[in-house]
Enzyme design. Sequence first.
Site, PDB file in Angstrom:
ATOM      1  CG  ASP A   1      -0.134  -0.543   2.332  1.00  0.00           C
ATOM      2  OD1 ASP A   1       0.908  -0.003   2.728  1.00  0.00           O
ATOM      3  OD2 ASP A   1      -1.076  -0.936   3.734  1.00  0.00           O
ATOM      4  CB  SER A   2       0.554   4.857   1.125  1.00  0.00           C
ATOM      5  OG  SER A   2       0.383   4.236   2.169  1.00  0.00           O
ATOM      6  CB  ILE A   3       3.318   1.604   4.008  1.00  0.00           C
ATOM      7  CG1 ILE A   3       2.732   2.365   5.564  1.00  0.00           C
ATOM      8  CG2 ILE A   3       4.912   1.876   4.286  1.00  0.00           C
ATOM      9  CD1 ILE A   3       2.501   1.436   6.368  1.00  0.00           C
TER      10      ILE A   3
END
Lengths: 246, 246
Positions: free
Chosen positions: A15-17
């Site tokens: 995901d965004s991480i």
Amino acid sequence: MQSMGDRPRFVLFGDSITEQSFRTGGWGAALADTYSRKADVVVRGYDGYNTRWALFLHNHLFPLSCSAPPAATTIFFGANDAALLGRTSERLHVPIEEYKENLRKIVYRLKECSPTMLVVLITPPPVDEDGRKEFAISLYGDKAMELPERTNETTGVYAKQCIELAKELQVPYIDLWSQMQETAGWQKMFLSDGLHLTPEGNAIVHREVVRVFREAHFRAEEMPYDFPHHSAISGDDPERAFLQKS
Amino acid sequence: MQSMGDRPRFVLFGDSITEQSFRTGGWGAALADTYSRKADVVVRGYDGYNTRWALFLHNHLFPLSCSAPPAATTIFFGANDAALLGRTSERLHVPIEEYKENLRKIVYRLKECSPTMLVVLITPPPVDEDGRKEFAISLYGDKAMELPERTNETTGVYAKQCIELAKELQVPYIDLWSQMQETAGWQKMFLSDGLHLTPEGNAIVHREVVRVFREAHFRAEEMPYDFPHHSAISGDDPERAFLQKS
């Protein structure tokens, strides 16, 4: 032996991480540097994605017909799946049992794509609820919801299922949720907005991914260069170094 | 339209200044972040390489049979070619006329690989001779040679040839050698050891590469996502967003 110019590929799927892992101090960029001239790091991070949505991607990202599948892939989801129902991020929520089954499907797909691929499961990081609240207020002011959209406790339940699955499937895992909380002050030291990583938080992920990769025999110093190191090239007869290699 | 999961590739081809571009604050990592989810940045930097040695690689890195050639490639050599004869790095030296002809061969090869590929020539950065000397002393102490192995003046001659070639071939270029010297204190601000880049120096390269890429219509905000942004995905019917895209 790989042919000249080919390098093993390490894919970062998450995901965004994962998406943000090439920002300054990011763990993806650091991994690319650790394996400089030895492997290519390919980032496939999707801000806001949960494992349910990831299932729409993984057949495209990891086609069975792939002639050169990744040598390793990190799977790093859960921070969005663990968003709470009835709160501002409920659209991202995936029930815990489904989260585990989705992760299982992703692992199966990767192993089907290449049985020798190193697959590493990474749990979501812990959640600093105060940090999330401050972040929400910075965005929405008074309109920020009083109740947190994610809690550390619930994210911990997702982390546990991730680890349980890794043990079931006998794939390596990184228990980021627990490891980060071992350090006093983890809330601000490792998390920038209660959820995403500071450079120090990124450094933990980088260190742990390298550790797991090394245990699986991806040790940068033992991996071949795609082309000769300059010290092996003779000024008078450079071609020799390249002929030896091919 | 590209198929799902495919992204244009940007290749960074060069010497150590390219190889190190994924270190903290590096221009390669920053470029990957600028084009996050839009393009893949592939680093092919080779510490110590000059253009003569690069010619042994480029046919492997840019095969004519490539079904998906890079959309753009930066060519960033010259810092080693400009090493002086009779000094400690003379093994790396390439005569100025040959440097230009080698660069020409590389550009031709890339255009043969793909006539539509954006090819960007980058001059070597300026040289801070004091910085090089301090660096040599830190490595070799009293044994460090008195005379510099690179001079800013000579590197400037290589930079000029690089620009001349770019103009001849009508490919975009970045005159890093001149641009950096426009800022007072460039020696320590942009160079860490008189030759390699500080984070501030990396920021200049990043800014200039993005500027040239944008002029060639690689504007991140206008490039398609490989998969839908999470805001376009319905919680109730996620599949719809993925069907529309494919």
